[in-house]
Motif scaffolding. Structure first.
Motif, mmCIF file in Angstrom:
data_model
loop_
_atom_site.group_PDB
_atom_site.id
_atom_site.type_symbol
_atom_site.label_atom_id
_atom_site.label_comp_id
_atom_site.label_asym_id
_atom_site.label_seq_id
_atom_site.Cartn_x
_atom_site.Cartn_y
_atom_site.Cartn_z
ATOM 1 N N ALA A 3 -8.568 1.365 -7.621
ATOM 2 C CA ALA A 3 -8.048 2.732 -7.604
ATOM 3 C C ALA A 3 -9.010 3.699 -6.929
ATOM 4 C CB ALA A 3 -7.759 3.191 -9.033
ATOM 5 N N GLN A 4 -10.318 3.472 -7.064
ATOM 6 C CA GLN A 4 -11.309 4.373 -6.494
ATOM 7 C C GLN A 4 -11.541 4.137 -4.998
ATOM 8 O OE1 GLN A 4 -12.939 6.946 -8.036
ATOM 9 N NE2 GLN A 4 -11.567 6.524 -9.753
ATOM 10 N N TYR A 5 -11.641 2.879 -4.605
ATOM 11 C CA TYR A 5 -12.132 2.565 -3.259
ATOM 12 C C TYR A 5 -11.124 1.893 -2.341
ATOM 13 C CZ TYR A 5 -16.543 3.585 -5.516
ATOM 14 O OH TYR A 5 -17.558 4.192 -6.210
ATOM 15 N N THR A 6 -9.991 1.505 -2.843
ATOM 16 C CA THR A 6 -9.001 0.846 -2.000
ATOM 17 C C THR A 6 -7.726 1.669 -2.047
ATOM 18 O OG1 THR A 6 -9.967 -1.249 -2.691
ATOM 19 C CG2 THR A 6 -7.906 -1.372 -1.505
ATOM 20 N N THR A 7 -7.669 2.672 -1.209
ATOM 21 C CA THR A 7 -6.533 3.590 -1.229
ATOM 22 C C THR A 7 -5.377 3.118 -0.362
ATOM 23 O OG1 THR A 7 -7.612 4.860 0.517
ATOM 24 C CG2 THR A 7 -7.952 5.598 -1.760
ATOM 25 N N SER A 8 -5.656 2.238 0.608
ATOM 26 C CA SER A 8 -4.594 1.722 1.464
ATOM 27 C C SER A 8 -4.996 0.344 1.995
ATOM 28 C CB SER A 8 -4.317 2.673 2.632
ATOM 29 O OG SER A 8 -5.422 2.678 3.503
ATOM 30 N N TRP A 18 -10.108 -0.352 -11.849
ATOM 31 C CA TRP A 18 -10.785 0.927 -11.582
ATOM 32 C C TRP A 18 -11.344 0.952 -10.159
ATOM 33 C CZ3 TRP A 18 -15.941 1.711 -10.358
ATOM 34 C CH2 TRP A 18 -16.338 3.042 -10.282
ATOM 35 N N VAL A 62 -7.827 0.699 4.594
ATOM 36 C CA VAL A 62 -9.153 0.847 4.005
ATOM 37 C C VAL A 62 -9.654 -0.499 3.490
ATOM 38 C CG1 VAL A 62 -10.443 1.944 2.123
ATOM 39 C CG2 VAL A 62 -8.789 3.272 3.422
#
Length: 170
Positions: free
Chosen positions: A17-22, A14, A25
Protein backbone atom coordinates in the motif's frame (compact mmCIF):
# COMPACT_ATOMS: atom_id res chain seq x y z
CA UNK A 1 2.54 -20.72 12.52
CA UNK A 2 -0.02 -17.94 12.65
CA UNK A 3 2.20 -15.96 15.05
CA UNK A 4 4.86 -15.77 12.32
CA UNK A 5 2.70 -15.71 9.16
CA UNK A 6 0.14 -13.06 10.10
CA UNK A 7 2.66 -10.31 10.99
CA UNK A 8 4.55 -11.00 7.74
CA UNK A 9 1.28 -10.80 5.79
CA UNK A 10 0.36 -7.52 7.48
CA UNK A 11 3.81 -6.11 6.72
CA UNK A 12 3.56 -7.17 3.06
CA UNK A 13 0.14 -5.55 2.71
CA UNK A 14 1.36 -2.35 4.38
CA UNK A 15 4.47 -2.26 2.17
CA UNK A 16 2.39 -2.79 -0.99
CA UNK A 17 0.00 0.00 0.00
CA UNK A 18 2.87 2.40 0.75
CA UNK A 19 5.33 1.72 -2.06
CA UNK A 20 3.51 -0.09 -4.85
CA UNK A 21 0.89 2.31 -6.13
CA UNK A 22 0.72 0.96 -9.68
CA UNK A 23 2.07 -1.76 -11.92
CA UNK A 24 4.47 0.74 -13.48
CA UNK A 25 5.96 1.59 -10.07
CA UNK A 26 6.23 -2.10 -9.21
CA UNK A 27 8.02 -2.89 -12.50
CA UNK A 28 10.43 0.00 -11.91
CA UNK A 29 11.23 -1.33 -8.42
CA UNK A 30 11.88 -4.80 -9.83
CA UNK A 31 14.21 -3.42 -12.49
CA UNK A 32 16.19 -1.29 -10.03
CA UNK A 33 16.57 -3.87 -7.25
CA UNK A 34 19.22 -6.56 -7.70
CA UNK A 35 17.83 -8.78 -4.95
CA UNK A 36 14.20 -8.17 -3.99
CA UNK A 37 14.65 -8.71 -0.24
CA UNK A 38 11.02 -8.11 0.57
CA UNK A 39 9.91 -10.88 -1.80
CA UNK A 40 11.99 -13.37 0.19
CA UNK A 41 9.46 -13.06 3.02
CA UNK A 42 6.64 -14.56 0.96
CA UNK A 43 7.90 -18.19 0.96
CA UNK A 44 8.46 -17.99 4.73
CA UNK A 45 4.94 -16.61 5.19
CA UNK A 46 3.46 -19.40 3.01
CA UNK A 47 5.28 -22.18 4.89
CA UNK A 48 4.20 -20.96 8.33
CA UNK A 49 0.63 -20.28 7.17
CA UNK A 50 0.36 -23.79 5.67
CA UNK A 51 1.75 -25.34 8.87
CA UNK A 52 -0.79 -23.40 10.93
CA UNK A 53 -3.70 -24.47 8.70
CA UNK A 54 -2.55 -28.11 8.91
CA UNK A 55 -2.28 -27.88 12.70
CA UNK A 56 -5.84 -26.52 12.93
CA UNK A 57 -7.12 -29.35 10.73
CA UNK A 58 -5.30 -31.95 12.84
CA UNK A 59 -6.76 -30.47 16.02
CA UNK A 60 -10.27 -30.49 14.52
CA UNK A 61 -9.92 -34.11 13.41
CA UNK A 62 -8.53 -35.24 16.77
CA UNK A 63 -11.30 -33.41 18.62
CA UNK A 64 -13.93 -35.44 16.76
CA UNK A 65 -15.72 -32.50 15.15
CA UNK A 66 -14.97 -33.75 11.64
CA UNK A 67 -15.62 -37.47 12.15
CA UNK A 68 -18.61 -37.60 9.79
CA UNK A 69 -16.77 -35.61 7.12
CA UNK A 70 -13.69 -37.82 7.45
CA UNK A 71 -15.80 -40.96 6.95
CA UNK A 72 -17.36 -39.51 3.82
CA UNK A 73 -13.97 -38.42 2.49
CA UNK A 74 -12.67 -41.93 3.18
CA UNK A 75 -15.51 -43.34 1.08
CA UNK A 76 -14.69 -40.95 -1.77
CA UNK A 77 -11.05 -42.03 -1.60
CA UNK A 78 -11.99 -45.70 -1.60
CA UNK A 79 -13.92 -45.12 -4.82
CA UNK A 80 -11.32 -42.84 -6.41
CA UNK A 81 -11.48 -44.28 -9.94
CA UNK A 82 -15.27 -44.32 -10.07
CA UNK A 83 -15.43 -40.76 -8.70
CA UNK A 84 -12.80 -39.55 -11.17
CA UNK A 85 -14.78 -40.91 -14.10
CA UNK A 86 -18.06 -39.61 -12.64
CA UNK A 87 -16.55 -36.15 -12.23
CA UNK A 88 -15.21 -36.21 -15.79
CA UNK A 89 -18.62 -37.19 -17.18
CA UNK A 90 -20.43 -34.56 -15.06
CA UNK A 91 -18.05 -31.78 -16.07
CA UNK A 92 -18.08 -32.68 -19.75
CA UNK A 93 -21.89 -32.86 -19.81
CA UNK A 94 -22.17 -29.56 -17.94
CA UNK A 95 -19.54 -27.55 -19.79
CA UNK A 96 -19.27 -28.86 -23.36
CA UNK A 97 -21.60 -28.28 -26.29
CA UNK A 98 -22.96 -31.83 -26.44
CA UNK A 99 -24.27 -31.27 -22.91
CA UNK A 100 -25.49 -28.04 -21.37
CA UNK A 101 -22.71 -25.95 -22.94
CA UNK A 102 -21.77 -23.74 -19.99
CA UNK A 103 -18.10 -23.48 -20.99
CA UNK A 104 -16.97 -19.84 -20.95
CA UNK A 105 -20.46 -18.63 -20.01
CA UNK A 106 -20.04 -18.57 -16.21
CA UNK A 107 -18.28 -16.16 -13.91
CA UNK A 108 -15.57 -17.63 -11.69
CA UNK A 109 -17.75 -17.55 -8.57
CA UNK A 110 -20.51 -19.39 -10.47
CA UNK A 111 -18.11 -22.21 -11.35
CA UNK A 112 -17.56 -22.75 -7.63
CA UNK A 113 -21.28 -23.50 -7.24
CA UNK A 114 -20.90 -26.37 -9.69
CA UNK A 115 -17.74 -27.55 -7.90
CA UNK A 116 -19.60 -27.57 -4.56
CA UNK A 117 -22.45 -29.54 -6.16
CA UNK A 118 -20.05 -32.11 -7.67
CA UNK A 119 -18.18 -32.58 -4.38
CA UNK A 120 -21.42 -32.90 -2.39
CA UNK A 121 -22.71 -35.44 -4.91
CA UNK A 122 -19.53 -37.52 -4.60
CA UNK A 123 -19.60 -37.39 -0.80
CA UNK A 124 -23.21 -38.55 -0.73
CA UNK A 125 -23.00 -41.12 -3.55
CA UNK A 126 -19.80 -42.75 -2.31
CA UNK A 127 -21.10 -43.18 1.23
CA UNK A 128 -24.38 -44.66 0.04
CA UNK A 129 -22.69 -47.00 -2.44
CA UNK A 130 -20.16 -48.33 0.07
CA UNK A 131 -22.94 -48.96 2.58
CA UNK A 132 -24.05 -51.87 0.40
CA UNK A 133 -20.97 -52.73 -1.66
CA UNK A 134 -17.32 -53.45 -0.91
CA UNK A 135 -15.86 -51.62 -3.93
CA UNK A 136 -16.89 -48.91 -6.31
CA UNK A 137 -18.22 -50.15 -9.65
CA UNK A 138 -15.08 -49.33 -11.62
CA UNK A 139 -12.80 -50.55 -8.81
CA UNK A 140 -14.66 -53.88 -8.93
CA UNK A 141 -14.25 -54.03 -12.71
CA UNK A 142 -10.54 -53.24 -12.40
CA UNK A 143 -10.04 -55.98 -9.79
CA UNK A 144 -11.97 -58.45 -11.91
CA UNK A 145 -9.77 -57.69 -14.92
CA UNK A 146 -6.62 -57.85 -12.79
CA UNK A 147 -7.54 -61.24 -11.33
CA UNK A 148 -8.55 -62.64 -14.75
CA UNK A 149 -12.30 -62.51 -14.20
CA UNK A 150 -12.29 -64.45 -10.96
CA UNK A 151 -15.57 -64.27 -9.10
CA UNK A 152 -15.00 -61.27 -6.85
CA UNK A 153 -18.04 -60.39 -4.78
CA UNK A 154 -18.88 -56.73 -4.88
CA UNK A 155 -21.65 -56.97 -2.28
CA UNK A 156 -21.14 -56.70 1.44
CA UNK A 157 -22.59 -59.53 3.55
CA UNK A 158 -25.44 -57.26 4.70
CA UNK A 159 -26.18 -56.25 1.12
CA UNK A 160 -26.34 -59.91 0.12
CA UNK A 161 -29.20 -60.36 2.57
CA UNK A 162 -30.94 -57.21 1.29
CA UNK A 163 -30.35 -57.99 -2.40
CA UNK A 164 -30.17 -61.80 -2.75
CA UNK A 165 -28.49 -63.12 -5.88
CA UNK A 166 -30.65 -64.93 -8.37
CA UNK A 167 -30.32 -68.69 -8.27
CA UNK A 168 -29.30 -70.05 -11.65
CA UNK A 169 -31.20 -73.19 -12.65
CA UNK A 170 -29.53 -75.79 -14.85
Amino acid sequence: GYAVAIPITIYELWYAAQYTTSVTVMMKQIEQTAIPWKSLLYPVQRIFMAMAHCAVMILLVKSGYLTALCKRLQAVGQMALSNYILQTVLCSLFFYGYGLGFYDRLQLHEVYYFVAFAVALQLLWSSLWLKYFTFGPLEWLWRSLTYKWQNISIRKPLATKLFPARVMSK
